[in-house]
Design an enzyme around this catalytic site. Structure first.
Site, PDB file in Angstrom:
ATOM      1  N   GLU A  42       0.881  -1.124   0.002  1.00  0.00           N
ATOM      2  CA  GLU A  42       0.153  -0.096   0.145  1.00  0.00           C
ATOM      3  C   GLU A  42       0.740   1.177  -0.020  1.00  0.00           C
ATOM      4  O   GLU A  42       1.830   1.306   0.982  1.00  0.00           O
ATOM      5  CB  GLU A  42      -0.866   0.175   1.187  1.00  0.00           C
ATOM      6  CG  GLU A  42      -1.947   1.276   1.277  1.00  0.00           C
ATOM      7  CD  GLU A  42      -2.604   1.470   2.340  1.00  0.00           C
ATOM      8  OE1 GLU A  42      -3.824   2.262   2.150  1.00  0.00           O
ATOM      9  OE2 GLU A  42      -2.411   0.907   3.327  1.00  0.00           O
ATOM     10  N   ASP A  94       9.396   7.892   0.495  1.00  0.00           N
ATOM     11  CA  ASP A  94       8.840   8.673  -0.502  1.00  0.00           C
ATOM     12  C   ASP A  94       8.608   7.657  -1.578  1.00  0.00           C
ATOM     13  O   ASP A  94       9.634   7.168  -2.091  1.00  0.00           O
ATOM     14  CB  ASP A  94       9.014  10.058  -0.792  1.00  0.00           C
ATOM     15  CG  ASP A  94       8.038  10.676  -1.851  1.00  0.00           C
ATOM     16  OD1 ASP A  94       7.886  10.170  -2.891  1.00  0.00           O
ATOM     17  OD2 ASP A  94       7.939  11.849  -1.614  1.00  0.00           O
ATOM     18  N   ASP A 116      -3.679  11.623  -1.820  1.00  0.00           N
ATOM     19  CA  ASP A 116      -3.959  12.979  -1.826  1.00  0.00           C
ATOM     20  C   ASP A 116      -4.266  13.194  -3.168  1.00  0.00           C
ATOM     21  O   ASP A 116      -3.434  13.136  -4.332  1.00  0.00           O
ATOM     22  CB  ASP A 116      -2.772  13.748  -1.233  1.00  0.00           C
ATOM     23  CG  ASP A 116      -2.305  13.415   0.059  1.00  0.00           C
ATOM     24  OD1 ASP A 116      -3.256  13.185   0.959  1.00  0.00           O
ATOM     25  OD2 ASP A 116      -1.171  12.926   0.288  1.00  0.00           O
ATOM     26  N   ASP A 152     -12.302   8.988  -2.889  1.00  0.00           N
ATOM     27  CA  ASP A 152     -13.820   9.355  -2.953  1.00  0.00           C
ATOM     28  C   ASP A 152     -13.630  10.647  -3.881  1.00  0.00           C
ATOM     29  O   ASP A 152     -14.800  11.397  -4.022  1.00  0.00           O
ATOM     30  CB  ASP A 152     -14.096  10.401  -1.697  1.00  0.00           C
ATOM     31  CG  ASP A 152     -13.011  11.311  -1.347  1.00  0.00           C
ATOM     32  OD1 ASP A 152     -11.808  10.827  -1.342  1.00  0.00           O
ATOM     33  OD2 ASP A 152     -13.190  12.324  -0.929  1.00  0.00           O
ATOM     34  N   THR A 195     -10.773   1.613   4.676  1.00  0.00           N
ATOM     35  CA  THR A 195      -9.465   2.577   5.110  1.00  0.00           C
ATOM     36  C   THR A 195      -9.956   3.512   6.162  1.00  0.00           C
ATOM     37  O   THR A 195     -11.397   3.668   6.143  1.00  0.00           O
ATOM     38  CB  THR A 195      -8.698   3.199   3.980  1.00  0.00           C
ATOM     39  OG1 THR A 195      -9.201   4.281   3.639  1.00  0.00           O
ATOM     40  CG2 THR A 195      -8.447   2.443   2.840  1.00  0.00           C
ATOM     41  N   GLU A 196      -8.902   4.130   6.871  1.00  0.00           N
ATOM     42  CA  GLU A 196      -9.288   5.423   7.872  1.00  0.00           C
ATOM     43  C   GLU A 196     -10.062   6.429   6.960  1.00  0.00           C
ATOM     44  O   GLU A 196     -11.266   6.842   7.510  1.00  0.00           O
ATOM     45  CB  GLU A 196      -8.031   5.776   8.482  1.00  0.00           C
ATOM     46  CG  GLU A 196      -8.396   6.715   9.459  1.00  0.00           C
ATOM     47  CD  GLU A 196      -7.029   7.444  10.116  1.00  0.00           C
ATOM     48  OE1 GLU A 196      -5.818   6.923   9.713  1.00  0.00           O
ATOM     49  OE2 GLU A 196      -7.105   8.299  10.967  1.00  0.00           O
ATOM     50  N   TYR A 197      -9.683   6.821   5.833  1.00  0.00           N
ATOM     51  CA  TYR A 197     -10.385   7.938   5.066  1.00  0.00           C
ATOM     52  C   TYR A 197     -11.681   7.403   4.621  1.00  0.00           C
ATOM     53  O   TYR A 197     -12.382   8.253   4.711  1.00  0.00           O
ATOM     54  CB  TYR A 197      -9.325   8.558   4.197  1.00  0.00           C
ATOM     55  CG  TYR A 197      -8.343   9.528   4.442  1.00  0.00           C
ATOM     56  CD1 TYR A 197      -7.536   9.227   5.612  1.00  0.00           C
ATOM     57  CD2 TYR A 197      -8.525  10.878   4.039  1.00  0.00           C
ATOM     58  CE1 TYR A 197      -6.699  10.248   5.820  1.00  0.00           C
ATOM     59  CE2 TYR A 197      -7.753  11.765   4.621  1.00  0.00           C
ATOM     60  CZ  TYR A 197      -6.720  11.674   5.441  1.00  0.00           C
ATOM     61  OH  TYR A 197      -5.906  12.525   5.957  1.00  0.00           O
TER      62      TYR A 197
END
Ligand SMILES: C[S@@+](CC[C@H](N)C(=O)[O-])C[C@H]1O[C@@H](n2cnc3c(N)ncnc32)[C@H](O)[C@@H]1O
Length: 216
Positions: A42, A94, A116, A152, A195-197
Site C-alpha cells: 500500500e 517517499d 492525496d 472519494d 481504510t481510515e479515510y
C-alpha cells in the site's frame, strides 16, 4: 492527514522497530518473497487501518506499507504490533524515491487508497497516479499483477484512469459506487476493506470509487 501527538513518536518508533524495514541498512529480504504466497504494497498507508486488516485476513500474503511521514507510519506500525500481526512491514519513504527499493516484478498487488488528490494543475506531478509514479509500479509489479485504486475524489479518479490508460495500463474494472457491505464471499477483498479515510467519507455518505488496472 492531521498529525497529533508528535512527542510520542520516538517511543512508538522504538516499540515497533521490528516492523520497520530500512533500505539504507540492508537489501530487500528475499524470504518475504519465498515464504509467502504474494507480497502486496500500500503506497501512502497512513495509520495502517487498511493494511492491518488485510494482513489479519490473509496470513499467507505479506503486506508492506509505504508512508512519507514518520509521525504517521509510527502509528501504523504500532497498530500492527499491538495486534500481533507478523506478515506486515513498514517503510518510511517517499514512493518517488523507491524505484530500486524492491526487486523487479516482486509485487502482486499495489493499493492506492484515498491518495492525496493534489487538485492544482501545477501539483499534478505529486499525484500517486502520475506517470512518474506509474513507472515505479510498472517496475515492481509482477507481469500478472494489479493496481487497485480507491478514492472519494471524482476528478482525481477520472484523471487517474486517463493517466493509467495513457501509460499503457488496461483498466480491468471500474466501480463508481463501492457498496458499503461486501457481496457474500468478497468481504476480505481490498475493495471492501475500509481504510481510515474511507470510514470518514462513508459517514458523510460520499460515493467511493474503485478501479483495477493491469499491465496488459
Ligand atoms: C489521504 S491519506 C490516506 C491514508 C490511507 N491510505 C487511508 O486511506 O486512510 C494519504 C497518505 O499518503 C501519504 N503519501 C502521500 N504521498 C506519498 C508519497 N509520495 N510517498 C509515500 N506516502 C505518501 C500521505 O502522507 C498520507 O498519509
Amino acid at each position: 492527514m492531521r498529525i497529533r501527538g508528535k512527542d510520542k513518536v520516538p517511543e512508538l518508533l522504538h516499540k515497533s522497530a521490528s516492523l520497520f524495514f530500512n533500505p539504507e541498512q540492508g537489501s530487500f529480504p528475499s524470504e518475504w518473497l519465498t515464504a509467502y504466497h504474494h507480497v502486496e504494497l500500500e503506497v501512502g498507508c497512513g495509520r495502517g487501518t487498511f493494511l492491518s486488516q488485510m494482513a489479519s485476513h490473509h496470513p499467507t500474503t505479506f503486506y508492506i506499507g509505504i508512508e512519507k511521514f514518520v509521525e504517521i507510519i509510527a502509528r501504523a506500525a504500532t497498530l500492527a504490533l499491538d495486534q500481533h500481526i507478523e506478515n506486515i512491514r513498514f517503510i518510511h519513504t517517499d514512493i518517488g524515491r523507491s524505484l530500486d527499493l524492491f526487486p523487479p516484478e516482486s509485487m502482486h498487488t499495489i493499493y492506492l487508497n484515498f491518495s492525496d488528490p493534489w487538485p492544482r494543475r501545477r501539483n499534478e506531478i505529486k499525484r500517486l497516479t502520475h506517470a512518474r509514479h506509474l513507472a515505479v509500479y510498472r517496475h515492481i509489479l509482477q507481469k500478472n499483477g494489479i493496481l487497485e485504486l480507491k478514492t472519494d475524489n471524482s476528478p482525481f479518479f477520472d484523471w487517474s484512469l486517463q493517466s493509467l490508460r495513457k501509460d499503457g495500463w488496461v483498466i480491468q474494472d471500474v466501480d463508481y459506487r463501492v457498496a458499503d457491505l461486501a457481496p457474500q464471499g468478497e468481504e476480505t477483498r481490498g475493495k471492501y476493506i475500509q481504510t481510515e479515510y474511507e470510514q470518514k467519507f462513508r459517514r458523510l455518505q460520499l460515493p467511493i470509487f474503485h478501479a483495477i488496472a493491469s499491465l496488459n
